[in-house]
Write a protein that holds these residues in place. Structure first.
Motif, PDB file in Angstrom:
ATOM      1  N   GLY A 101      12.587  -6.631   0.162  1.00 50.50           N
ATOM      2  CA  GLY A 101      11.732  -5.921   1.075  1.00 50.50           C
ATOM      3  C   GLY A 101      10.895  -4.751   0.385  1.00 50.50           C
ATOM      4  N   ARG A 102      11.138  -4.410  -0.678  1.00 49.26           N
ATOM      5  CA  ARG A 102      10.422  -3.133  -1.119  1.00 49.26           C
ATOM      6  C   ARG A 102       9.736  -3.298  -2.420  1.00 49.26           C
ATOM      7  N   VAL A 103       8.537  -3.244  -2.734  1.00 43.64           N
ATOM      8  CA  VAL A 103       8.002  -3.466  -4.271  1.00 43.64           C
ATOM      9  C   VAL A 103       7.028  -2.336  -4.382  1.00 43.64           C
ATOM     10  N   VAL A 104       7.039  -1.526  -5.646  1.00 47.38           N
ATOM     11  CA  VAL A 104       6.260  -0.553  -6.092  1.00 47.38           C
ATOM     12  C   VAL A 104       5.674  -1.501  -7.280  1.00 47.38           C
ATOM     13  N   PHE A 105       4.258  -1.621  -7.011  1.00 46.30           N
ATOM     14  CA  PHE A 105       3.543  -2.174  -8.115  1.00 46.30           C
ATOM     15  C   PHE A 105       2.514  -1.439  -8.903  1.00 46.30           C
ATOM     16  N   GLN A 106       2.669  -1.584 -10.218  1.00 50.03           N
ATOM     17  CA  GLN A 106       1.616  -0.706 -11.024  1.00 50.03           C
ATOM     18  C   GLN A 106       0.355  -1.161 -11.237  1.00 50.03           C
ATOM     19  N   SER A 107      -0.662  -0.711 -10.526  1.00 51.06           N
ATOM     20  CA  SER A 107      -2.150  -1.309 -10.342  1.00 51.06           C
ATOM     21  C   SER A 107      -2.986  -0.482 -11.176  1.00 51.06           C
ATOM     22  N   SER A 108      -4.067  -0.382 -10.754  1.00 51.13           N
ATOM     23  CA  SER A 108      -5.064   0.352 -11.435  1.00 51.13           C
ATOM     24  C   SER A 108      -6.214   0.892 -10.581  1.00 51.13           C
ATOM     25  N   VAL A 109      -6.881   1.989 -10.780  1.00 49.48           N
ATOM     26  CA  VAL A 109      -8.274   2.293 -10.275  1.00 49.48           C
ATOM     27  C   VAL A 109      -8.945   1.164 -10.502  1.00 49.48           C
ATOM     28  N   GLY A 110      -9.892   0.769  -9.492  1.00 49.92           N
ATOM     29  CA  GLY A 110     -10.682  -0.359  -9.822  1.00 49.92           C
ATOM     30  C   GLY A 110     -10.294  -1.752  -9.082  1.00 49.92           C
ATOM     31  N   ALA A 111      -8.995  -1.618  -8.889  1.00 51.15           N
ATOM     32  CA  ALA A 111      -8.643  -2.827  -8.256  1.00 51.15           C
ATOM     33  C   ALA A 111      -8.953  -3.113  -6.969  1.00 51.15           C
ATOM     34  N   GLU A 112      -9.549  -2.054  -6.178  1.00 51.47           N
ATOM     35  CA  GLU A 112     -10.064  -2.092  -4.863  1.00 51.47           C
ATOM     36  C   GLU A 112     -11.412  -2.902  -5.067  1.00 51.47           C
ATOM     37  N   LYS A 113     -11.991  -3.135  -6.192  1.00 51.98           N
ATOM     38  CA  LYS A 113     -13.199  -3.813  -6.042  1.00 51.98           C
ATOM     39  C   LYS A 113     -12.815  -5.384  -5.889  1.00 51.98           C
ATOM     40  N   GLY A 134       4.330  -9.576   3.718  1.00 51.90           N
ATOM     41  CA  GLY A 134       4.911  -8.794   5.000  1.00 51.90           C
ATOM     42  C   GLY A 134       5.842  -8.004   4.394  1.00 51.90           C
ATOM     43  N   ILE A 135       5.971  -7.485   3.210  1.00 52.44           N
ATOM     44  CA  ILE A 135       6.971  -6.431   2.822  1.00 52.44           C
ATOM     45  C   ILE A 135       6.489  -4.929   2.674  1.00 52.44           C
ATOM     46  N   ASP A 136       7.231  -4.027   2.442  1.00 48.26           N
ATOM     47  CA  ASP A 136       6.966  -2.875   2.306  1.00 48.26           C
ATOM     48  C   ASP A 136       6.487  -2.725   0.804  1.00 48.26           C
ATOM     49  N   VAL A 137       5.258  -2.431   0.653  1.00 46.98           N
ATOM     50  CA  VAL A 137       4.590  -2.255  -0.915  1.00 46.98           C
ATOM     51  C   VAL A 137       3.794  -1.211  -0.970  1.00 46.98           C
ATOM     52  N   THR A 138       4.018  -0.504  -2.228  1.00 51.22           N
ATOM     53  CA  THR A 138       3.129   0.538  -2.448  1.00 51.22           C
ATOM     54  C   THR A 138       2.345   0.131  -3.910  1.00 51.22           C
ATOM     55  N   HIS A 139       1.201   0.099  -3.791  1.00 49.19           N
ATOM     56  CA  HIS A 139       0.310  -0.128  -5.123  1.00 49.19           C
ATOM     57  C   HIS A 139      -0.114   1.216  -5.610  1.00 49.19           C
ATOM     58  N   ARG A 187       8.894   6.690  -5.198  1.00 46.43           N
ATOM     59  CA  ARG A 187       8.531   5.823  -4.005  1.00 46.43           C
ATOM     60  C   ARG A 187       9.576   4.821  -4.053  1.00 46.43           C
ATOM     61  N   LEU A 188      10.329   4.653  -5.077  1.00 43.11           N
ATOM     62  CA  LEU A 188      11.368   3.293  -5.073  1.00 43.11           C
ATOM     63  C   LEU A 188      12.580   4.305  -4.477  1.00 43.11           C
ATOM     64  N   LEU A 189      12.665   5.317  -4.484  1.00 43.67           N
ATOM     65  CA  LEU A 189      13.927   6.148  -4.064  1.00 43.67           C
ATOM     66  C   LEU A 189      13.686   6.489  -2.465  1.00 43.67           C
ATOM     67  N   SER A 190      12.553   6.697  -2.269  1.00 47.67           N
ATOM     68  CA  SER A 190      12.260   7.412  -0.802  1.00 47.67           C
ATOM     69  C   SER A 190      12.385   6.500   0.279  1.00 47.67           C
ATOM     70  N   PRO A 191      12.950   6.621   1.526  1.00 46.83           N
ATOM     71  CA  PRO A 191      12.877   5.863   2.572  1.00 46.83           C
ATOM     72  C   PRO A 191      12.100   6.239   3.626  1.00 46.83           C
ATOM     73  N   ASP A 192      11.061   7.226   3.125  1.00 43.33           N
ATOM     74  CA  ASP A 192      10.194   7.649   4.361  1.00 43.33           C
ATOM     75  C   ASP A 192       8.759   7.072   4.147  1.00 43.33           C
ATOM     76  N   TRP A 193       8.896   5.885   3.731  1.00 43.56           N
ATOM     77  CA  TRP A 193       7.329   4.967   4.061  1.00 43.56           C
ATOM     78  C   TRP A 193       7.624   3.445   4.142  1.00 43.56           C
ATOM     79  N   SER A 194       6.911   2.989   4.599  1.00 37.62           N
ATOM     80  CA  SER A 194       6.985   1.412   4.803  1.00 37.62           C
ATOM     81  C   SER A 194       5.382   0.756   4.914  1.00 37.62           C
ATOM     82  N   GLY A 195       5.554  -0.495   5.165  1.00 35.46           N
ATOM     83  CA  GLY A 195       4.263  -1.329   5.297  1.00 35.46           C
ATOM     84  C   GLY A 195       3.514  -1.255   3.943  1.00 35.46           C
ATOM     85  N   ARG A 196       2.063  -1.507   3.881  1.00 37.13           N
ATOM     86  CA  ARG A 196       1.413  -1.283   2.799  1.00 37.13           C
ATOM     87  C   ARG A 196       0.841  -0.157   2.438  1.00 37.13           C
TER      88      ARG A 196
END
Length: 295
Positions: A101-113, A134-139, A187-196
């Motif tokens: 239910g929780r993923v932290v993904f290593q992305s890059s500046v520029g992926a927003e393009k 539909g999971i909690d994910v941080t890019h 981010r992996l350890l914090s419970p204080d965020w959710s969604g995208r």
């Protein structure tokens, strides 16, 4: 909650593992060759041999995992965007099969393009796929790694200038991989965020290549120059080291796709700014590799 970490011997992943261990977590680490783990960390992790391009293998390795730090592995094939798509299939399969239910993904500046930024398009594809689950994910939209300078170590040792295809006065975010790891572990350890969520990691300052050359010169104690070369000259160099045409264009695209009128989606703020300076990293990490080799 069990946490799994991919690329645990990489520039960022190894620091993520160390940070989690210091926090009292015993992470599960996924890698092709467990023997590559540092002997100092082996007793504090659960290592699983896995190929990130094999969805069955990744799904099996992440059974029982609640949170995942995912890094698309470096492409080794002739078609890097196809490799990114394969890696994306693996993480989607793992999340779906195991209810992660929780993923932290290593992305890059520029992926927003989303399109038009070479290899970064592969990261954008992974972002989009994770968003659809539909999971909690941080890019983590990371700036340019300090460690990329090590790709030109031979030239630096020989006294040759850095060669780039970006304008020498174009500022961009530069960041230490250790600082990215700290953001990831938090981010992996914090419970204080959710969604995208999108968390930019911009380092302490935007720097031009001219500024970078001056900083490196002071850190290593010798003059380091920088010159802009043509796109075709860079293509020729990349082909000389054996890169396929598609890989050459993917590597070039990470620069050419961001050099014209590109503004990062996330502005520089206290949230995106990290502490390690290029000067400190260069003195501690780059200087010994240059000066020791020439002594």
């Amino acid at each position: 909650m069990r946490i799994a970490v991919t690329t645990p011997t990489g520039n960022v992943g190894r620091h993520v593992v160390s940070a989690l261990v210091r926090a009292g977590v015993r992470p599960r680490v996924l890698l092709r060759d467990p023997d590559r783990l540092s002997p100092d960390i082996r007793d504090d992790v659960d290592a699983v041999r896995v190929d990130q391009y094999e969805p069955d293998s990744v799904a099996a390795a992440t059974e029982g995992v609640g949170a995942l730090f995912w890094v698309d592995p470096p492409s080794e094939g002739a078609d890097p965007l196809a490799d990114y798509a394969r890696a994306t299939d693996s993480v989607v399969r793992a999340v779906t099969d195991n209810g992660i239910g929780r993923v932290v993904f290593q992305s890059s500046v520029g992926a927003e393009k989303r399109h038009g930024a070479g290899e970064i398009d592969g990261l954008a594809h992974t972002e989009t796929a994770l968003d659809g689950l539909g999971i909690d994910v941080t890019h983590l939209r990371c700036g340019y790694f300090f460690t990329n300078l090590e790709l030109q170590l031979d030239a630096l040792r020989a006294g040759a200038p850095l060669q780039v295809i970006l304008p020498l006065d174009l500022p961009m975010a530069w960041v230490a991989p250790r600082d990215i790891a700290e953001a990831a572990a938090g981010r992996l350890l914090s419970p204080d965020w959710s969604g995208r969520c999108v968390q930019a990691v911009h380092g302490p300052a935007d720097l031009t290549w001219r500024q970078v050359a001056d900083i490196l010169s002071a850190a290593v104690g010798r003059r380091i120059g920088v010159e802009r070369i043509t796109d075709d000259a860079m293509r020729a160099q990349l082909r000389q080291v054996g890169m396929s045409d598609r890989l050459v264009e993917a590597v070039l695209g990470m620069s050419t796709g961001l050099r014209e009128d590109f503004v990062p989606e996330q502005p520089r703020t206290v949230r995106t700014t990290t502490p390690t300076t290029l000067a400190a990293w260069a003195y501690d990490t780059l200087r010994p590799q240059i000066t020791d080799a020439s002594s």
